[in-house]
Design a protein around this motif. Structure first.
Motif, mmCIF file in Angstrom:
data_model
loop_
_atom_site.group_PDB
_atom_site.id
_atom_site.type_symbol
_atom_site.label_atom_id
_atom_site.label_comp_id
_atom_site.label_asym_id
_atom_site.label_seq_id
_atom_site.Cartn_x
_atom_site.Cartn_y
_atom_site.Cartn_z
ATOM 1 N N THR A 297 0.865 -1.177 0.000
ATOM 2 C CA THR A 297 0.000 0.000 0.000
ATOM 3 C C THR A 297 0.901 1.226 0.000
ATOM 4 N N TYR A 298 0.588 2.190 -0.856
ATOM 5 C CA TYR A 298 1.334 3.442 -0.919
ATOM 6 C C TYR A 298 0.472 4.554 -0.344
ATOM 7 N N GLU A 299 1.081 5.390 0.487
ATOM 8 C CA GLU A 299 0.407 6.549 1.063
ATOM 9 C C GLU A 299 1.104 7.803 0.572
ATOM 10 N N ALA A 300 0.339 8.771 0.083
ATOM 11 C CA ALA A 300 0.895 10.012 -0.436
ATOM 12 C C ALA A 300 0.588 11.176 0.500
ATOM 13 N N HIS A 301 1.586 11.982 0.770
ATOM 14 C CA HIS A 301 1.411 13.213 1.543
ATOM 15 C C HIS A 301 0.580 14.184 0.709
ATOM 16 N N PRO A 302 -0.190 15.082 1.326
ATOM 17 C CA PRO A 302 -0.993 16.046 0.552
ATOM 18 C C PRO A 302 -0.188 16.907 -0.421
ATOM 19 N N THR A 303 1.107 17.072 -0.190
ATOM 20 C CA THR A 303 1.934 17.869 -1.100
ATOM 21 C C THR A 303 2.511 17.057 -2.264
ATOM 22 N N ALA A 304 2.223 15.775 -2.324
ATOM 23 C CA ALA A 304 2.845 14.903 -3.324
ATOM 24 C C ALA A 304 2.578 15.360 -4.757
ATOM 25 N N GLN A 305 1.368 15.793 -5.065
ATOM 26 C CA GLN A 305 1.066 16.241 -6.433
ATOM 27 C C GLN A 305 1.888 17.463 -6.801
#
Length: 125
Positions: A36-44
């Motif tokens: 499972t990958y989790e992205a920080h809100p700033t990732a985009q």
């Protein structure tokens, strides 16, 4: 998460590079049963910035990059990149740079669960 630079519909490119990072069933000799990958809100925003920087460093007509997040089946791709350039050598060099730069900068964490029931979190793709 995805980012595109350039007008893909009007390309006159002779070279195109792509690099797909498939997730394997083992990591350092240990069997992986789920990812499972989790992205920080700033990732985009980071992905956009990295793509723009790579495009500026290379003679390319267009590039695209996507990083998946959430559960990903073993064997499916987590990171995909494509680059179009007049010459394929430029495209492949830019594509390698793009993948390496994304992996270095993007705030994404991978959660691996192993067959023995243990798990670990790994920073970045």
């Amino acid at each position: 998460l995805q980012c595109k630079h350039g007008a893909c519909a009007e390309l006159q490119a002779a070279g195109c590079g792509s690099r797909i990072r498939a997730r394997y069933a083992t990591d350092h000799g240990r069997a992986v049963v789920s990812l499972t990958y989790e992205a920080h809100p700033t990732a985009q925003a980071v992905l956009n910035q990295v793509a723009a920087q790579v495009a500026a460093r290379h003679d390319v007509q267009a590039l695209a990059v996507a990083h998946r997040f959430g559960p990903i089946a073993i064997g499916e791709s987590a990171l995909v990149a494509a680059v179009a350039a007049t010459h394929r050598g430029d495209a492949f060099a830019a594509c390698i740079d793009l993948v390496d730069a994304v992996k270095e900068a993007i705030p994404v964490w991978k959660h691996q669960v192993f067959a023995d029931g243990t798990d670990e979190w790994v920073n970045c793709a």
